[in-house]
Write a protein that holds these residues in place. Sequence first.
Motif, PDB file in Angstrom:
ATOM      1  N   MET A 145      32.188  21.962 -31.273  1.00  0.00           N
ATOM      2  CA  MET A 145      33.568  22.538 -31.133  1.00  0.00           C
ATOM      3  C   MET A 145      34.062  23.649 -30.521  1.00  0.00           C
ATOM      4  N   GLY A 146      32.851  24.461 -29.955  1.00  0.00           N
ATOM      5  CA  GLY A 146      33.085  25.397 -29.294  1.00  0.00           C
ATOM      6  C   GLY A 146      32.177  26.777 -29.583  1.00  0.00           C
ATOM      7  N   ASP A 147      32.118  27.680 -28.817  1.00  0.00           N
ATOM      8  CA  ASP A 147      31.367  28.692 -28.985  1.00  0.00           C
ATOM      9  C   ASP A 147      32.149  30.139 -28.747  1.00  0.00           C
ATOM     10  N   VAL A 148      31.669  31.230 -29.434  1.00  0.00           N
ATOM     11  CA  VAL A 148      32.049  32.648 -28.958  1.00  0.00           C
ATOM     12  C   VAL A 148      30.701  33.283 -28.578  1.00  0.00           C
ATOM     13  N   SER A 149      30.754  34.158 -27.641  1.00  0.00           N
ATOM     14  CA  SER A 149      29.766  35.200 -27.390  1.00  0.00           C
ATOM     15  C   SER A 149      30.470  36.589 -27.225  1.00  0.00           C
ATOM     16  N   ALA A 150      29.366  37.544 -27.266  1.00  0.00           N
ATOM     17  CA  ALA A 150      30.013  38.914 -27.187  1.00  0.00           C
ATOM     18  C   ALA A 150      28.694  39.595 -26.876  1.00  0.00           C
ATOM     19  N   LEU A 151      28.979  40.801 -26.244  1.00  0.00           N
ATOM     20  CA  LEU A 151      28.183  41.898 -26.039  1.00  0.00           C
ATOM     21  C   LEU A 151      28.176  43.063 -26.667  1.00  0.00           C
ATOM     22  N   ALA A 152      26.886  43.496 -27.012  1.00  0.00           N
ATOM     23  CA  ALA A 152      26.917  44.716 -27.883  1.00  0.00           C
ATOM     24  C   ALA A 152      25.408  45.384 -27.690  1.00  0.00           C
ATOM     25  N   THR A 153      25.355  46.662 -28.070  1.00  0.00           N
ATOM     26  CA  THR A 153      23.969  47.355 -27.783  1.00  0.00           C
ATOM     27  C   THR A 153      23.471  47.909 -29.061  1.00  0.00           C
ATOM     28  N   THR A 154      24.369  47.978 -30.127  1.00  0.00           N
ATOM     29  CA  THR A 154      23.953  48.394 -31.017  1.00  0.00           C
ATOM     30  C   THR A 154      24.379  47.630 -32.447  1.00  0.00           C
ATOM     31  N   PRO A 155      23.628  47.539 -33.546  1.00  0.00           N
ATOM     32  CA  PRO A 155      23.979  46.661 -34.612  1.00  0.00           C
ATOM     33  C   PRO A 155      25.329  47.190 -35.456  1.00  0.00           C
ATOM     34  N   GLY A 156      25.883  46.147 -35.642  1.00  0.00           N
ATOM     35  CA  GLY A 156      27.607  46.356 -36.008  1.00  0.00           C
ATOM     36  C   GLY A 156      28.576  46.536 -35.125  1.00  0.00           C
ATOM     37  N   GLU A 157      28.289  46.707 -33.854  1.00  0.00           N
ATOM     38  CA  GLU A 157      29.382  47.206 -32.785  1.00  0.00           C
ATOM     39  C   GLU A 157      30.309  46.034 -32.705  1.00  0.00           C
ATOM     40  N   ILE A 158      30.032  44.909 -32.833  1.00  0.00           N
ATOM     41  CA  ILE A 158      30.992  43.784 -32.661  1.00  0.00           C
ATOM     42  C   ILE A 158      32.208  43.783 -33.692  1.00  0.00           C
ATOM     43  N   ALA A 159      31.756  44.402 -35.011  1.00  0.00           N
ATOM     44  CA  ALA A 159      32.609  44.465 -35.953  1.00  0.00           C
ATOM     45  C   ALA A 159      33.837  45.315 -35.670  1.00  0.00           C
ATOM     46  N   THR A 160      33.960  45.968 -34.475  1.00  0.00           N
ATOM     47  CA  THR A 160      35.050  46.798 -33.990  1.00  0.00           C
ATOM     48  C   THR A 160      35.813  46.014 -33.235  1.00  0.00           C
ATOM     49  N   ASN A 161      35.579  44.955 -32.637  1.00  0.00           N
ATOM     50  CA  ASN A 161      36.237  44.299 -31.537  1.00  0.00           C
ATOM     51  C   ASN A 161      37.211  43.188 -32.558  1.00  0.00           C
ATOM     52  N   GLU A 162      38.550  43.367 -32.621  1.00  0.00           N
ATOM     53  CA  GLU A 162      39.356  42.648 -33.153  1.00  0.00           C
ATOM     54  C   GLU A 162      39.596  41.317 -32.314  1.00  0.00           C
ATOM     55  N   GLY A 163      39.509  41.434 -31.082  1.00  0.00           N
ATOM     56  CA  GLY A 163      39.783  40.016 -30.373  1.00  0.00           C
ATOM     57  C   GLY A 163      38.672  39.054 -30.677  1.00  0.00           C
ATOM     58  N   ILE A 164      37.386  39.550 -30.775  1.00  0.00           N
ATOM     59  CA  ILE A 164      36.230  38.544 -31.031  1.00  0.00           C
ATOM     60  C   ILE A 164      36.407  38.141 -32.470  1.00  0.00           C
ATOM     61  N   ALA A 165      36.750  38.946 -33.381  1.00  0.00           N
ATOM     62  CA  ALA A 165      36.871  38.800 -34.728  1.00  0.00           C
ATOM     63  C   ALA A 165      37.906  37.629 -34.801  1.00  0.00           C
ATOM     64  N   ALA A 166      39.007  37.614 -34.020  1.00  0.00           N
ATOM     65  CA  ALA A 166      39.881  36.623 -34.279  1.00  0.00           C
ATOM     66  C   ALA A 166      39.653  35.385 -33.439  1.00  0.00           C
ATOM     67  N   ALA A 167      38.700  35.266 -32.550  1.00  0.00           N
ATOM     68  CA  ALA A 167      38.144  34.164 -32.058  1.00  0.00           C
ATOM     69  C   ALA A 167      37.200  33.460 -32.818  1.00  0.00           C
ATOM     70  N   LEU A 168      36.428  34.103 -33.703  1.00  0.00           N
ATOM     71  CA  LEU A 168      35.447  33.578 -34.485  1.00  0.00           C
ATOM     72  C   LEU A 168      36.289  33.002 -35.674  1.00  0.00           C
ATOM     73  N   VAL A 169      37.129  33.612 -36.234  1.00  0.00           N
ATOM     74  CA  VAL A 169      37.891  33.119 -37.490  1.00  0.00           C
ATOM     75  C   VAL A 169      38.563  31.587 -36.877  1.00  0.00           C
ATOM     76  N   SER A 170      38.969  31.602 -35.741  1.00  0.00           N
ATOM     77  CA  SER A 170      39.879  30.384 -34.840  1.00  0.00           C
ATOM     78  C   SER A 170      38.614  29.343 -34.948  1.00  0.00           C
ATOM     79  N   LEU A 171      37.437  29.862 -34.400  1.00  0.00           N
ATOM     80  CA  LEU A 171      36.507  28.920 -34.326  1.00  0.00           C
ATOM     81  C   LEU A 171      36.197  28.188 -35.659  1.00  0.00           C
ATOM     82  N   GLY A 172      35.920  28.968 -36.853  1.00  0.00           N
ATOM     83  CA  GLY A 172      35.779  28.350 -38.028  1.00  0.00           C
ATOM     84  C   GLY A 172      36.905  27.359 -38.505  1.00  0.00           C
ATOM     85  N   ARG A 173      38.062  27.609 -38.154  1.00  0.00           N
ATOM     86  CA  ARG A 173      39.128  26.836 -38.598  1.00  0.00           C
ATOM     87  C   ARG A 173      39.170  25.516 -37.540  1.00  0.00           C
TER      88      ARG A 173
END
Length: 181
Positions: A145-173
Amino acid sequence: MKILGISGSPRKGNTEWMVEKVLQGASEAGAPTELILLREMDIRLCQGCLVCEVGEDGKPGVCVINDDMQPLLGKMLGADAFVFGTPVYFYMLSGLLKNMMDRTVPIWPLLKGKRAAGVAVAEDTVGKAIDNLKTYAEVCKLEWMGDVSALATTPGEIATNEGIAAALVSLGRRLVGATDA
């Protein structure tokens, strides 16, 4: 439709957050969800004995190893879709997730027709990690059904990326069959 999120990270951080966001989207679309943290489970290495293979009668096989994989196999059979999450190590998926996949020999043909999605996070490139997840889905005849990938160098860093968050929620839907308006 039940969605099972499986995080293959050895620590709490970006991968787990990404899987949780996909599950959030699925939950918002009305699906019950469950998060599995492989790091909290005792799942030993596959012995490659193949005693557990699914029988010709189509019933699940039984592994000779008595560990936490047995209840996980039941959860996988009871789910309608999966989101697999992995940190990227040497441009491939984590050993925790690969080991879990290896241990699905008792049920893999019975997963046919279920849905799957993947998330991966890396420092510089996801390399073949998403391809590894797609290959597993293809072998098990899961509907990708799809995938989302992201780049980060520190734990928790992805949580600050609103675009990735929206893509992940959309993937769940999408996993549930809902579409974003």
